[in-house]
Design an enzyme around this catalytic site. Structure first.
Site, PDB file in Angstrom:
ATOM      1  N   LYS A  23     -39.414 -41.865 -83.631  1.00 60.89           N
ATOM      2  CA  LYS A  23     -38.263 -41.593 -84.524  1.00 60.89           C
ATOM      3  C   LYS A  23     -37.515 -42.885 -84.854  1.00 60.89           C
ATOM      4  O   LYS A  23     -37.261 -43.184 -86.010  1.00 60.89           O
ATOM      5  CB  LYS A  23     -37.304 -40.608 -83.845  1.00 60.89           C
ATOM      6  N   ASN A  24     -37.185 -43.649 -83.813  1.00 56.89           N
ATOM      7  CA  ASN A  24     -36.320 -44.808 -84.031  1.00 56.89           C
ATOM      8  C   ASN A  24     -37.034 -45.967 -84.719  1.00 56.89           C
ATOM      9  O   ASN A  24     -36.411 -46.970 -85.043  1.00 56.89           O
ATOM     10  CB  ASN A  24     -35.677 -45.244 -82.710  1.00 56.89           C
ATOM     11  N   ARG A  95     -26.406 -41.734 -88.442  1.00 53.67           N
ATOM     12  CA  ARG A  95     -25.917 -43.109 -88.569  1.00 53.67           C
ATOM     13  C   ARG A  95     -27.038 -44.120 -88.767  1.00 53.67           C
ATOM     14  O   ARG A  95     -26.818 -45.192 -89.319  1.00 53.67           O
ATOM     15  CB  ARG A  95     -25.009 -43.507 -87.421  1.00 53.67           C
ATOM     16  N   CYS A 119     -19.898 -41.460 -82.853  1.00 52.51           N
ATOM     17  CA  CYS A 119     -20.560 -40.181 -82.694  1.00 52.51           C
ATOM     18  C   CYS A 119     -20.321 -39.695 -81.277  1.00 52.51           C
ATOM     19  O   CYS A 119     -19.614 -40.358 -80.504  1.00 52.51           O
ATOM     20  CB  CYS A 119     -22.033 -40.263 -83.048  1.00 52.51           C
ATOM     21  N   ARG A 124     -19.855 -46.736 -81.238  1.00 58.64           N
ATOM     22  CA  ARG A 124     -20.966 -47.224 -82.057  1.00 58.64           C
ATOM     23  C   ARG A 124     -20.513 -47.966 -83.314  1.00 58.64           C
ATOM     24  O   ARG A 124     -20.730 -47.531 -84.442  1.00 58.64           O
ATOM     25  CB  ARG A 124     -21.923 -46.074 -82.384  1.00 58.64           C
ATOM     26  N   ASP A 127     -19.823 -53.744 -86.508  1.00 60.66           N
ATOM     27  CA  ASP A 127     -19.276 -55.075 -86.808  1.00 60.66           C
ATOM     28  C   ASP A 127     -20.348 -56.170 -86.789  1.00 60.66           C
ATOM     29  O   ASP A 127     -20.320 -57.097 -87.606  1.00 60.66           O
ATOM     30  CB  ASP A 127     -18.124 -55.419 -85.853  1.00 60.66           C
ATOM     31  N   ASP A 310     -31.856 -44.041 -73.612  1.00 55.79           N
ATOM     32  CA  ASP A 310     -32.307 -42.763 -74.177  1.00 55.79           C
ATOM     33  C   ASP A 310     -33.066 -41.905 -73.155  1.00 55.79           C
ATOM     34  O   ASP A 310     -33.345 -40.732 -73.432  1.00 55.79           O
ATOM     35  CB  ASP A 310     -33.183 -43.002 -75.419  1.00 55.79           C
ATOM     36  N   ARG A 402     -33.438 -33.050 -83.985  1.00 56.25           N
ATOM     37  CA  ARG A 402     -33.314 -34.367 -84.638  1.00 56.25           C
ATOM     38  C   ARG A 402     -34.384 -35.323 -84.131  1.00 56.25           C
ATOM     39  O   ARG A 402     -34.789 -36.239 -84.853  1.00 56.25           O
ATOM     40  CB  ARG A 402     -31.942 -34.976 -84.337  1.00 56.25           C
TER      41      ARG A 402
HETATM   42  N1  EPU Z   1     -22.584 -52.172 -81.048  1.00 55.72           N
HETATM   43  C1  EPU Z   1     -21.400 -52.762 -81.433  1.00 55.72           C
HETATM   44  N2  EPU Z   1     -21.329 -53.293 -82.689  1.00 55.72           N
HETATM   45  C2  EPU Z   1     -22.385 -53.263 -83.564  1.00 55.72           C
HETATM   46  C3  EPU Z   1     -23.587 -52.661 -83.146  1.00 55.72           C
HETATM   47  C4  EPU Z   1     -23.666 -52.113 -81.879  1.00 55.72           C
HETATM   48  O1  EPU Z   1     -20.430 -52.795 -80.697  1.00 55.72           O
HETATM   49  O2  EPU Z   1     -22.257 -53.756 -84.679  1.00 55.72           O
HETATM   50  C5  EPU Z   1     -22.688 -51.575 -79.712  1.00 55.72           C
HETATM   51  C6  EPU Z   1     -22.821 -50.053 -79.814  1.00 55.72           C
HETATM   52  O3  EPU Z   1     -21.575 -49.433 -79.908  1.00 55.72           O
HETATM   53  C7  EPU Z   1     -23.552 -49.710 -78.542  1.00 55.72           C
HETATM   54  C8  EPU Z   1     -24.419 -50.953 -78.272  1.00 55.72           C
HETATM   55  O4  EPU Z   1     -23.877 -51.985 -79.094  1.00 55.72           O
HETATM   56  O5  EPU Z   1     -22.643 -49.548 -77.507  1.00 55.72           O
HETATM   57  C9  EPU Z   1     -25.887 -50.795 -78.571  1.00 55.72           C
HETATM   58  O6  EPU Z   1     -26.051 -50.270 -79.868  1.00 55.72           O
HETATM   59  P1  EPU Z   1     -27.325 -50.566 -80.773  1.00 55.72           P
HETATM   60  O7  EPU Z   1     -26.840 -51.133 -82.057  1.00 55.72           O
HETATM   61  O8  EPU Z   1     -28.327 -51.334 -79.986  1.00 55.72           O
HETATM   62  O9  EPU Z   1     -27.884 -49.112 -80.993  1.00 55.72           O
HETATM   63  P2  EPU Z   1     -28.277 -48.407 -82.347  1.00 55.72           P
HETATM   64  O10 EPU Z   1     -29.086 -49.292 -83.199  1.00 55.72           O
HETATM   65  O11 EPU Z   1     -27.064 -47.751 -82.932  1.00 55.72           O
HETATM   66  C10 EPU Z   1     -30.561 -47.480 -81.439  1.00 55.72           C
HETATM   67  C11 EPU Z   1     -31.187 -46.125 -81.298  1.00 55.72           C
HETATM   68  C12 EPU Z   1     -30.496 -45.330 -80.203  1.00 55.72           C
HETATM   69  C13 EPU Z   1     -30.602 -46.125 -78.911  1.00 55.72           C
HETATM   70  C14 EPU Z   1     -30.031 -47.540 -79.093  1.00 55.72           C
HETATM   71  C15 EPU Z   1     -30.204 -48.407 -77.878  1.00 55.72           C
HETATM   72  C16 EPU Z   1     -31.907 -45.641 -83.535  1.00 55.72           C
HETATM   73  C17 EPU Z   1     -31.794 -44.780 -84.731  1.00 55.72           C
HETATM   74  N3  EPU Z   1     -31.072 -45.392 -82.553  1.00 55.72           N
HETATM   75  O12 EPU Z   1     -29.195 -47.238 -81.786  1.00 55.72           O
HETATM   76  O13 EPU Z   1     -31.189 -44.122 -80.076  1.00 55.72           O
HETATM   77  O14 EPU Z   1     -29.882 -45.457 -77.901  1.00 55.72           O
HETATM   78  O15 EPU Z   1     -30.683 -48.182 -80.202  1.00 55.72           O
HETATM   79  O16 EPU Z   1     -31.527 -48.472 -77.492  1.00 55.72           O
HETATM   80  O17 EPU Z   1     -32.752 -46.519 -83.476  1.00 55.72           O
HETATM   81  C18 EPU Z   1     -31.462 -41.828 -79.646  1.00 55.72           C
HETATM   82  O18 EPU Z   1     -32.600 -41.924 -80.109  1.00 55.72           O
HETATM   83  O19 EPU Z   1     -31.050 -40.815 -79.026  1.00 55.72           O
HETATM   84  C19 EPU Z   1     -30.546 -42.941 -79.817  1.00 55.72           C
HETATM   85  C20 EPU Z   1     -29.232 -42.824 -79.685  1.00 55.72           C
END
Ligand code: EPU
Length: 439
Positions: A23-24, A95, A119, A124, A127, A310, A402
């Site tokens: 998925k991701n 998102r 969420c 999340r 920035d 996850d 999802r």
């Molecule tokens: N963060 C910030 N600022 C940013 C971006 C991230 O503070 O600009 C923080 C987030 O708030 C969080 C941390 O950094 O606390 C990590 O977030 P990251 O950006 O790595 O996660 P993501 O890209 O939003 C993806 C997966 C998630 C998975 C995370 C970590 C997708 C669609 N989602 O999220 O998957 O938990 O990486 O591995 O790729 C799931 O599949 O259930 C899921 C939540």
């Protein structure tokens, strides 16, 4: 529609399960297809509501979609884009669709993408995504809930991420593909899904190096350089880890097929430490089994290659009935222990203190009414219900849809007693228990 899972626990899961596309990963590949003035065919596309939403987002931008569910493939023709706006109605549903920002800025030099809110699992923020695009020269403002980006010209830059954010790494990679010069992302995320995106981009003619390490270098190419491709998504390591957990939780024995075992190394090692048996059957299959009571362990969730957040909820379910006390520290999200109250209602002994959970192993869990609060917490409750004594009903299973393709069918193929029911009436467990036909 009020669909629920009706589960009768206590059956050992046995047999084989085929893992689908990640998925991701596929969500980002669909966004990346926007970069090409041509057609992209993606294989191993899992049938998930999140995939449907992402396809709607790119369709809204003008791409033409041909989704063949039987073949598990989708063709995205982005020869002509007619809009640069990803609306709140769609982005607020998922998102991950925010990643179209980088692709649109790269291809169209402008984008208007709804700002995803926090969420259930945490704040999340985005920035780092925004700072990264600004470093490349995009002018960004946030107005009426939208991120509006414009760039006369994108120029390669040095970008350092404070946290190795998966989404920010992907957005910056996408934005850099058509920039002038080289972009270096430092402290980049190293997840397998990042490597998949880089391989996808390189197959279409981009020049991305170092994916899978903490430093990714993207040498910008000209639009004409990018071309139509066919590509197969990597397997879903989190789906695989979920079935591994379900088999172990029920003291069963099964083969997880169509996976890249190396993507699960950290998780597998922790399961081995707990006393599960795991062996490689062939390069893309692992046999998992468990006899007797597991031992408790401690772990901290971390970016890849650390313990995946996850799969934290699945491991917590295993710890509920393990021997001893286990401590989990969740380091990525502020609110990812939402399975705890329901697990305690099943008889678990979990104490939560901010981002720590202390789990004292009990002898058994017992079934009850449960509610999926988010995707992974929901899947973990299903695993708990499969291992518990008696019946459970899991509500709000749209969260689970999802990210898990054919969840109940795959569990049933392993012998698990689970049924999806569209049930508008206020079923309670007592009624359900009297009606054994539901499983
Ligand atoms: N963060 C910030 N600022 C940013 C971006 C991230 O503070 O600009 C923080 C987030 O708030 C969080 C941390 O950094 O606390 C990590 O977030 P990251 O950006 O790595 O996660 P993501 O890209 O939003 C993806 C997966 C998630 C998975 C995370 C970590 C997708 C669609 N989602 O999220 O998957 O938990 O990486 O591995 O790729 C799931 O599949 O259930 C899921 C939540």
């Amino acid at each position: 529609m009020t669909e629920k899972f009706y589960i009768k626990g206590g059956t050992q899961l046995k047999g084989e399960v085929q893992i689908g596309g990640a998925k991701n990963s596929v969500l980002k590949l669909i966004a990346a297809a926007l970069l090409v003035k041509g057609s992209t065919k993606i294989y191993n596309v899992p049938e998930l509501t999140d995939v449907d939403i992402m396809l709607k987002v790119v369709e809204q931008l003008g791409a033409k979609i041909d989704y063949n569910r039987e073949e598990k493939s989708v063709v995205i023709d982005a020869t002509e884009l007619t809009s640069v706006t990803a609306t709140y109605e769609l982005v607020s549903k998922m998102r991950a669709s925010f990643v179209v920002l980088g692709a649109l800025v790269s291809r169209c030099r402008e984008a208007k993408v709804a700002m995803p809110g926090g969420c259930a699992i945490g704040e999340r923020r985005v920035d780092f995504h925004i700072k990264g695009l600004e470093a490349l020269g995009a002018k960004i403002k946030i107005e009426n809930g939208y991120v509006i980006a414009k760039a006369n010209k994108l120029t390669g830059a040095e970008v350092y991420l404070d946290i190795p954010s998966v989404g920010a790494t992907e957005n910056i990679m996408l934005a850099s593909v058509l920039a002038e010069g080289s972009t270096r992302i430092q402290n980049a995320a190293q997840e397998p899904e990042i490597i998949d995106l880089a391989n996808f981009l390189n197959t279409m003619g981009a020049d991305v190096n170092g994916a899978g390490t903490s430093e990714i270098i993207i040498n910008g190419v000209k639009q004409e350089h990018l071309h139509s491709i066919e590509y197969t998504t990597i397997p879903d390591r989190i789906e695989a880890g979920t079935y591994m957990s379900a088999i172990i939780a029920t003291k069963g024995k099964g083969i997880i097929r169509n996976i890249y075992p190396a993507h699960l190394t950290f998780f597998t090692n922790k399961l081995l430490k707990m006393g599960a048996n795991i062996k490689l059957v062939d390069p893309t299959s692992m046999e998992v089994s468990c006899k007797g009571r597991l031992n408790s362990i401690n772990f901290i969730t971390q970016p890849y290659p650390g313990f995946p957040t996850d799969l934290q909820s699945m491991a917590m379910v295993l710890l509920t009935t393990s021997n001893g006390v286990g401590i989990i520290t969740e380091s990525l999200y502020e609110n990812r222990f939402m399975q705890v109250p329901d697990l305690n209602r099943m008889g678990a002994d979990i104490h939560q203190d901010r981002n720590h959970a202390i789990i004292k192993g009990v002898k058994k869990l017992s079934g009850t009414n449960l509610t999926a609060s988010d995707l992974r917490a929901g899947a973990a409750l299903v695993v708990a219900a499969l291992m518990a004594e008696g019946e459970s009903i899991v509500e709000k299973i749209h969260h689970i849809d999802r990210g898990y393709e054919n969840f109940e069918n795959k569990i049933r193929l392993l012998g698990g007693k689970i049924e999806r029911r569209d049930d508008n009436s206020q079923t309670n467990l007592t009624e359900a228990t009297h009606n054994e036909s539901y499983i």
